[in-house]
Scaffold this active site. Structure first.
Site, PDB file in Angstrom:
ATOM      1  CG  ASP A   1       2.680  -9.268 -10.020  1.00 42.51           C
ATOM      2  OD1 ASP A   1       2.715 -10.250  -9.317  1.00 42.51           O
ATOM      3  OD2 ASP A   1       1.494  -9.213 -11.110  1.00 42.51           O
TER       4      ASP A   1
ATOM      5  CG  ASN B   1       3.394  -5.575  -1.361  1.00 49.16           C
ATOM      6  OD1 ASN B   1       4.211  -5.283  -1.984  1.00 49.16           O
ATOM      7  ND2 ASN B   1       2.254  -6.081  -1.923  1.00 49.16           N
TER       8      ASN B   1
END
Length: 248
Positions: free
Chosen positions: A18, A66
């Site tokens: 991340d 995503n």
């Protein structure tokens, strides 16, 4: 060069990579620049896993959520995946890395699905680090798909409903045959799983790091392993020393 394997080295490490976008934003760059910088950290993480004698390394590469990102960013991420596989697959194969992909493939475009299949097929017989790539992966979706497979097996008379337990359910999830992660690492300072390995991480140890993924270097990985080595994993049991204290 491999490091000596300490007794508390995790067998399986999973990483939520991340912070690529924030890394790029802090430098006045497009988010895609952060994703590209993150690819080098993937390579370094695989090398470090090999050095540390880690058997399985799972990387959360692209979640099922995503797809909600801007179309340009998604397109660039697909391009990075294609580039990584085409450029790095031969080297991974030479390094004896076995690639396995988890996630839902049915909705992927044929060229992406073909590359993922090729990566698995080409490295299937390798016996080094198993690199598990979580692509178009979401744990809730995984559990839904596993439940459907179990229902189909019961309907076909192949599975007795009374025999369903934790072990048999684990045979229907994407990670069947892979040990649960001992350690889950997340970069960027966020402290959540984000729909990643919800079933498998029931007894995992967690290390949350403030560094963004493009800054997650070999030393940061080794520091996380050192933190893990100091943990006392009990799996719900009372430590032996505590039992002795109670009985004394």
């Amino acid at each position: 060069m491999q490091l000596d394997r300490p007794s508390k080295t995790p067998r399986h490490v999973a990483i939520i990579m991340d912070g690529n976008g924030r890394w790029a934003g802090a430098r006045g760059l497009a988010r895609t620049a952060g994703h590209r910088a993150g690819v080098e950290r993937v390579r370094e993480a695989v090398r470090t896993a090999h050095e540390a004698n880690i058997e399985y390394l799972t990387l959360f590469a692209f979640s099922s959520e995503n797809w909600n990102r801007p179309e340009e960013e998604v397109s660039d991420l697909m391009g990075i995946l294609k580039y990584f596989i085409r450029k790095d697959l031969a080297e991974l194969h030479r390094e004896n890395v076995c690639v396995k992909v988890i996630g839902c493939r049915q909705s992927l475009k044929p060229d992406i699905r073909g590359l993922l299949d090729e990566a698995e097929d080409r490295t299937r017989g390798n016996t080094g680090v198993t690199l598990v790539i979580a692509f178009n992966y979401g744990s809730r979706n995984e559990l839904v798909r596993a439940t459907r497979l179990i229902a189909e097996a019961v309907q076909a008379g192949q599975l007795d409903p009374c025999s369903i337990n934790e072990h048999s359910l684990s045979a229907f999830v994407d990670t069947a045959g892979i040990p649960d992660p001992d350690l889950v690492i997340r970069t960027s300072g966020e402290q959540r799983l984000s729909n990643f390995l919800l079933w498998q991480a029931a007894y995992s140890e967690f290390v949350f790091l403030p560094c963004l993924w493009p800054d997650f270097d070999r030393q940061a990985f080794l520091n996380a392993l050192d933190e893990y080595s100091r943990r006392d994993r009990r799996f719900g049991a009372i430590p032996a020393r505590a039992e002795r204290a109670v009985g004394s």
